[in-house]
Design a protein around this motif. Sequence first.
Motif, PDB file in Angstrom:
ATOM      1  N   GLN A  44      42.187  46.006  34.559  1.00  0.00           N
ATOM      2  CA  GLN A  44      41.810  44.974  35.573  1.00  0.00           C
ATOM      3  C   GLN A  44      41.979  45.415  37.052  1.00  0.00           C
ATOM      4  N   SER A  45      40.928  44.923  37.781  1.00  0.00           N
ATOM      5  CA  SER A  45      41.329  45.306  39.377  1.00  0.00           C
ATOM      6  C   SER A  45      42.491  44.345  39.866  1.00  0.00           C
ATOM      7  N   PRO A  46      42.808  44.493  41.085  1.00  0.00           N
ATOM      8  CA  PRO A  46      44.029  43.723  41.483  1.00  0.00           C
ATOM      9  C   PRO A  46      43.330  42.215  41.894  1.00  0.00           C
ATOM     10  N   MET A  47      42.175  42.066  42.094  1.00  0.00           N
ATOM     11  CA  MET A  47      41.705  40.508  42.454  1.00  0.00           C
ATOM     12  C   MET A  47      41.767  39.922  41.152  1.00  0.00           C
ATOM     13  N   GLN A  48      41.450  40.682  39.953  1.00  0.00           N
ATOM     14  CA  GLN A  48      41.447  40.182  38.632  1.00  0.00           C
ATOM     15  C   GLN A  48      43.078  39.904  37.950  1.00  0.00           C
ATOM     16  N   ARG A  49      43.512  40.809  38.487  1.00  0.00           N
ATOM     17  CA  ARG A  49      45.098  40.768  37.860  1.00  0.00           C
ATOM     18  C   ARG A  49      45.915  39.925  38.485  1.00  0.00           C
ATOM     19  N   ASN A  50      45.556  39.536  39.688  1.00  0.00           N
ATOM     20  CA  ASN A  50      46.427  38.415  40.568  1.00  0.00           C
ATOM     21  C   ASN A  50      45.322  37.122  40.457  1.00  0.00           C
ATOM     22  N   LYS A  51      44.160  36.939  39.953  1.00  0.00           N
ATOM     23  CA  LYS A  51      43.541  35.838  39.904  1.00  0.00           C
ATOM     24  C   LYS A  51      43.124  35.244  41.103  1.00  0.00           C
ATOM     25  N   LEU A  52      42.776  36.198  42.128  1.00  0.00           N
ATOM     26  CA  LEU A  52      42.353  35.597  43.335  1.00  0.00           C
ATOM     27  C   LEU A  52      40.655  35.809  43.428  1.00  0.00           C
ATOM     28  N   THR A  53      39.996  34.720  44.167  1.00  0.00           N
ATOM     29  CA  THR A  53      38.736  34.728  44.575  1.00  0.00           C
ATOM     30  C   THR A  53      38.159  36.010  45.345  1.00  0.00           C
ATOM     31  N   PRO A  54      37.019  36.344  45.425  1.00  0.00           N
ATOM     32  CA  PRO A  54      36.634  37.356  46.077  1.00  0.00           C
ATOM     33  C   PRO A  54      36.930  37.194  47.589  1.00  0.00           C
ATOM     34  N   LEU A  55      36.861  35.909  48.126  1.00  0.00           N
ATOM     35  CA  LEU A  55      37.259  35.614  49.788  1.00  0.00           C
ATOM     36  C   LEU A  55      38.570  35.931  49.935  1.00  0.00           C
ATOM     37  N   GLN A  56      39.416  35.264  49.056  1.00  0.00           N
ATOM     38  CA  GLN A  56      40.881  35.541  49.019  1.00  0.00           C
ATOM     39  C   GLN A  56      41.149  36.984  48.951  1.00  0.00           C
ATOM     40  N   TYR A  57      40.647  37.777  48.064  1.00  0.00           N
ATOM     41  CA  TYR A  57      41.042  39.178  48.036  1.00  0.00           C
ATOM     42  C   TYR A  57      40.488  39.834  49.369  1.00  0.00           C
ATOM     43  N   SER A  58      39.436  39.590  49.790  1.00  0.00           N
ATOM     44  CA  SER A  58      38.921  40.344  50.947  1.00  0.00           C
ATOM     45  C   SER A  58      39.684  40.067  52.168  1.00  0.00           C
ATOM     46  N   LEU A  59      40.233  38.840  52.407  1.00  0.00           N
ATOM     47  CA  LEU A  59      41.107  38.492  53.501  1.00  0.00           C
ATOM     48  C   LEU A  59      42.355  39.284  53.334  1.00  0.00           C
ATOM     49  N   TRP A  60      42.843  39.473  52.112  1.00  0.00           N
ATOM     50  CA  TRP A  60      43.897  40.373  51.904  1.00  0.00           C
ATOM     51  C   TRP A  60      43.646  41.847  52.232  1.00  0.00           C
ATOM     52  N   LEU A  61      42.482  42.440  51.842  1.00  0.00           N
ATOM     53  CA  LEU A  61      42.107  43.666  52.155  1.00  0.00           C
ATOM     54  C   LEU A  61      41.913  43.824  53.880  1.00  0.00           C
ATOM     55  N   ASP A  62      41.547  42.833  54.573  1.00  0.00           N
ATOM     56  CA  ASP A  62      41.554  42.921  56.068  1.00  0.00           C
ATOM     57  C   ASP A  62      42.792  43.020  56.515  1.00  0.00           C
ATOM     58  N   SER A  63      43.847  42.593  55.838  1.00  0.00           N
ATOM     59  CA  SER A  63      45.215  42.665  56.449  1.00  0.00           C
ATOM     60  C   SER A  63      46.082  43.854  55.949  1.00  0.00           C
ATOM     61  N   GLN A  64      45.461  44.692  55.161  1.00  0.00           N
ATOM     62  CA  GLN A  64      46.394  45.711  54.910  1.00  0.00           C
ATOM     63  C   GLN A  64      45.512  47.107  55.095  1.00  0.00           C
ATOM     64  N   GLY A  65      46.577  47.989  54.950  1.00  0.00           N
ATOM     65  CA  GLY A  65      46.029  49.380  55.278  1.00  0.00           C
ATOM     66  C   GLY A  65      45.824  49.949  53.821  1.00  0.00           C
ATOM     67  N   GLU A  66      45.060  51.191  53.940  1.00  0.00           N
ATOM     68  CA  GLU A  66      44.376  51.862  52.811  1.00  0.00           C
ATOM     69  C   GLU A  66      46.033  52.289  51.778  1.00  0.00           C
ATOM     70  N   ASP A  67      47.130  52.669  52.466  1.00  0.00           N
ATOM     71  CA  ASP A  67      48.099  53.026  51.489  1.00  0.00           C
ATOM     72  C   ASP A  67      48.581  51.884  50.716  1.00  0.00           C
ATOM     73  N   GLN A  68      48.592  50.639  51.578  1.00  0.00           N
ATOM     74  CA  GLN A  68      49.035  49.354  50.589  1.00  0.00           C
ATOM     75  C   GLN A  68      48.155  48.984  49.625  1.00  0.00           C
TER      76      GLN A  68
END
Length: 847
Positions: free
Chosen positions: A776-800
């Motif tokens: 499973q991808s982190p989005m599937q594993r954490n049961k996030l919507t694509p928008l929620q996961y996209s917002l999380w990606l915007d706030s994180q760096g590649e290492d995170q």
Amino acid sequence: MAAPAIPRSPIPSSSPLQRLSTFKDRTTTTATPTSAAGTITSPPSSIPFSSSPLDSLSSDPIFSVFFSSDFDSARFSSAALSSGSAASRAEKLQDGIRLLEKQLRSEVLSRHDDLLSQLSSLRDAESAVSALRSAVTTLQSSVRRVRSEIADPNRQIRSKTLQLSNLHRTTELLQFTIRVLRQSKKFRDVMAAGESEPEKLDLAKAAQLHCEILSLCNENELAGIAVIDEELNWVFEAGQKLRSEGMRVLERGLEGLNQAEVGAGLQVFYNLGDLRATVDGLISKYKSQGVKSVSVALDMKAISAWSGGGYGPGGIQRSGTPQIGSGGKAKEALWQRMSTCMDQLHSIVVAVWHLQRVLSKKRDPFTHMLLLDEIMQEGDPMLTDRVWEALVKSFASQMKSAFTASSFVKEIFTVGYPKLYSMIENLLERISRDTDVKGVLPAITLEGKDQMVSAIEIFQIAFLALCLSRLSDLVNTVFPVSSRGNVPSKEHISRIISRIQEEIEAVQPNGRLTVLVLREISKVLLLLAERAEYQISTGPEARQITGPATPAQLKNFALCQHLQEIHMRISSMMTGLPIIISDILSPSLGAMYGVACDSVTSLFQAMLDRLESCILQIHEQNFSGLGMDAAMDNNSSPYMEELQKCILHFRSEFLSRLLPSSTNTLSAGTENICTRLVTSMASRVLIFFIRHASLVRPLSESGKLRMARDMAELELAVGQNLFPVEQLGPPYRALRAFRPIIFLETSQLGSSSLLQDLPLSVILHHLYSRGPEELQSPMQRNKLTPLQYSLWLDSQGEDQIWKGIKATLDDYAAKVRVRGDKEFSPVYPLMLRLGSALSEKTVLQKS
């Protein structure tokens, strides 16, 4: 043999006790008093017994008064009689007298041998004195005889000594007189040679002879000798002529800056002994000339009279204000006089510097003394400093007086301050250039230059205030405070830009004035940004993107373009200026740029949100279809069609108004507010699409073809309607790299050179589509919507992001081990290898 008895003598009533006090210490060794017969007698009972009779008397209240130096017998007697016990008092006094007599007798008896020896010594002394008196008489007789014998020779010696002294003095006077006459003869010869041929007159030698003659006469007091007095009359006249000739040579040398002539003139006055007074006189003369030149330059009465405006109606003389119609001539006359004044000040300062230079170099050929040391003491200011201080003080005073007393001068120098400042700067530059000699102090220091500039600071303040007032009034006219709905026209903006350009060009040749004016312009630009910000429309009407542009949006577009035009034009004016000077406008230009951005930023953000919402619909599409029908379907995906429609609508309704010419405005060489916002939006659209395209799973072969077709449609829509994608850089390269990546085999993907153009998170997310469902991808594993996961990606760096992906890989590995399988999916080791490389790179960067 018994000692002879000493007859008793009556004791004076005023002093017995005082005389007895000298025996006070000695009586302490005596025992009790004895009588003449040697029997011990006890003291009277009325007087208390003591080791010493004197001690008992001094402690007795009656006898103690007799020790006082101011004892009065009459006062004591009166006190005794008044007490009523005079008889007892008298009896007590008799007892005291008897006690004292006994004490005296005892003292005499105890010192009998000493008294006899003293008496013998007195007899011997009397005999010696008699012999000495006879010898003294004989000596006095001998002295009188000697005095009578040497008196006459002494008188003769005194007379001869005085005669000899007078002869010596007369001889010296004759010698000095002859010497003076000889020096005078040489002096006459030198002066006579100069009368026939003036160019052959040796002024230094003549001055030396003149000084020697006067020194001989003064040091030897030759005044009063007839021949000397006659010569001195001529010497004084010749000395005046020498001073006149020496001053003529000195002034000629200073005027022509001839070091030889200045040195010759200074040597004349040094030889005359008048060097200090002469130099002080020259300095005072130059000071007076400088002060007078400044006064003449600002004499408005003379200027008005010269320009034909000296008298007003009725013959009344005006004070510093020309008549109507003659202002132009008076203005021209004022500037002409100021130019003449600057030339005179330059000549004065350079002449004084030249004088100082020669004084600091020339030494007397005989004494080798530096001439500058002759006229200056340690701590004294230099000649140029003394003159410059006087000139600056007079100039500042005259300028202040002209500013307050003459409105005409105030207006001319305020409006024409750049010209006035240029005159001062040229004066300082000329003086610095003409006195720039290696090894020689300059005529004026940096502090002295600042003092001269400060003298006209009152006009500088007025000029800057006038500059600020002109520009502020223009801004207030274009952006009135009372009106919020009116947008200025291009003509109004052009007037502001032209006015600013004129202000800069007026002072651009001068760096210091440019800095001062730019500071005022910076204030005006801040005021302009503030007024424009007040005009910006906000609210839903300004942010709507579904319909045509509203009046509020059109108003914001106009404000943005106006501010953008001002920003671009002012920035272009700064290109020719030093960075330090142009940086003065950076804060105000930044504020204006920020206001311009604020006028359209909300609209662009609404556009971007709309485009991102269209892209998010990619997760609602089916990319797992199989069969030829899905592969041969050439129609665009519904979300891509909606995205294209939105981009086309934005272009036609909004961007076409902000970017009217696609051929010019969207070129690579042009960068302004709107193009920057459009560029940022186009880059974000590409990156956002790649991110969510990588999250699509499952992805079949036909789905890959469909996604590749969507990428081509996106590239075309963005390139034609937003910004040329070739100029977007990394976002465009990422889009171009992702298209072939999705068609590569998993075994080929790890070694592909296309990976360097893509963020690692995009590659890892795409690999999920190639793995099993239990990975499973982190989005599937954490049961996030694509928008929620996209917002999380915007706030994180590649290492995170890698840490989140690594957690899903660990979960997958645990499931495989629990199930007992011996092999992992091919994407598992590939994802671990790519993520480990990222971790190592991050550690190296931090170290």
